[in-house]
Design a protein around this motif. Sequence first.
Motif, PDB file in Angstrom:
ATOM      1  N   THR A  28       1.051  -2.882  -5.679  1.00 39.72           N
ATOM      2  CA  THR A  28       0.552  -1.946  -4.814  1.00 39.72           C
ATOM      3  C   THR A  28      -0.655  -1.231  -4.900  1.00 39.72           C
ATOM      4  O   THR A  28      -1.253  -1.204  -6.040  1.00 39.72           O
ATOM      5  N   ILE A  29      -1.265  -0.736  -4.009  1.00 41.81           N
ATOM      6  CA  ILE A  29      -2.209   0.294  -4.217  1.00 41.81           C
ATOM      7  C   ILE A  29      -1.662   1.981  -4.215  1.00 41.81           C
ATOM      8  O   ILE A  29      -1.081   2.091  -3.057  1.00 41.81           O
ATOM      9  N   GLU A  30      -2.008   2.648  -5.231  1.00 38.73           N
ATOM     10  CA  GLU A  30      -1.462   3.953  -5.086  1.00 38.73           C
ATOM     11  C   GLU A  30      -2.716   4.728  -4.494  1.00 38.73           C
ATOM     12  O   GLU A  30      -3.817   5.008  -5.051  1.00 38.73           O
ATOM     13  N   ASP A  31      -2.482   5.142  -3.226  1.00 37.33           N
ATOM     14  CA  ASP A  31      -3.345   5.970  -2.374  1.00 37.33           C
ATOM     15  C   ASP A  31      -3.388   7.376  -2.550  1.00 37.33           C
ATOM     16  O   ASP A  31      -4.380   7.667  -1.978  1.00 37.33           O
ATOM     17  N   GLN A  32      -2.670   7.989  -3.234  1.00 33.26           N
ATOM     18  CA  GLN A  32      -2.440   9.447  -3.444  1.00 33.26           C
ATOM     19  C   GLN A  32      -2.516  10.201  -2.102  1.00 33.26           C
ATOM     20  O   GLN A  32      -3.655  11.029  -1.745  1.00 33.26           O
ATOM     21  N   SER A  33      -1.579   9.844  -1.110  1.00 37.99           N
ATOM     22  CA  SER A  33      -1.694  10.483   0.285  1.00 37.99           C
ATOM     23  C   SER A  33      -1.622  12.061  -0.143  1.00 37.99           C
ATOM     24  O   SER A  33      -1.957  12.667   0.969  1.00 37.99           O
TER      25      SER A  33
ATOM     26  N   THR B   1      -4.688  13.466  -0.614  1.00 39.78           N
ATOM     27  CA  THR B   1      -5.800  13.304   0.637  1.00 39.78           C
ATOM     28  C   THR B   1      -5.488  14.623   1.374  1.00 39.78           C
ATOM     29  O   THR B   1      -6.015  15.068   2.044  1.00 39.78           O
TER      30      THR B   1
ATOM     31  N   PHE C  37       0.896  -1.212  -0.005  1.00 40.51           N
ATOM     32  CA  PHE C  37       0.006   0.227  -0.032  1.00 40.51           C
ATOM     33  C   PHE C  37       0.768   1.384   0.039  1.00 40.51           C
ATOM     34  O   PHE C  37       1.833   1.431   0.765  1.00 40.51           O
ATOM     35  N   THR C  38       0.598   2.200  -0.823  1.00 41.72           N
ATOM     36  CA  THR C  38       1.290   3.431  -0.897  1.00 41.72           C
ATOM     37  C   THR C  38       2.059   3.612  -2.144  1.00 41.72           C
ATOM     38  O   THR C  38       2.298   4.564  -2.537  1.00 41.72           O
ATOM     39  N   ASP C  39       2.412   2.550  -2.969  1.00 43.72           N
ATOM     40  CA  ASP C  39       3.093   2.438  -4.298  1.00 43.72           C
ATOM     41  C   ASP C  39       4.328   3.608  -3.886  1.00 43.72           C
ATOM     42  O   ASP C  39       4.394   4.647  -4.852  1.00 43.72           O
TER      43      ASP C  39
ATOM     44  N   MET D  48      -8.082   5.625  -5.633  1.00 39.63           N
ATOM     45  CA  MET D  48      -7.009   4.937  -5.671  1.00 39.63           C
ATOM     46  C   MET D  48      -6.903   3.989  -6.995  1.00 39.63           C
ATOM     47  O   MET D  48      -7.764   3.899  -7.429  1.00 39.63           O
ATOM     48  N   LYS D  49      -5.654   3.626  -7.028  1.00 37.71           N
ATOM     49  CA  LYS D  49      -5.236   2.776  -8.177  1.00 37.71           C
ATOM     50  C   LYS D  49      -4.561   1.556  -8.004  1.00 37.71           C
ATOM     51  O   LYS D  49      -3.574   1.724  -7.163  1.00 37.71           O
TER      52      LYS D  49
END
Length: 78
Positions: free
Chosen positions: A28-33, A36, A13-15, A61-62
């Motif tokens: 991974t999951i791209e979370d766009q922190s 956010t 998670f977080t790429d 998310m991607k």
Amino acid sequence: GLRIPEDVAIIGFTDTEASEYVTPKLSTIEDQSHKTGTLACELLMRVIKGDMKHYHEVVPMKLMIRESSAKIKDSKQS
């Protein structure tokens, strides 16, 4: 003795950049922190200025599929 991705898939998670440099490359999951956090600050500023509306925001998310996950094989076809 498990093999990735043949026996078990791993997804992070977080790429982060490291996801592409490990072996096998990590799905991974791209979370766009960053997006956010920016949105959270904007909403907080609205509340501080007296805007008490309720907001519902969705930050997409991607899923980044790489080598650490594979398509599940149908056991009937094996």
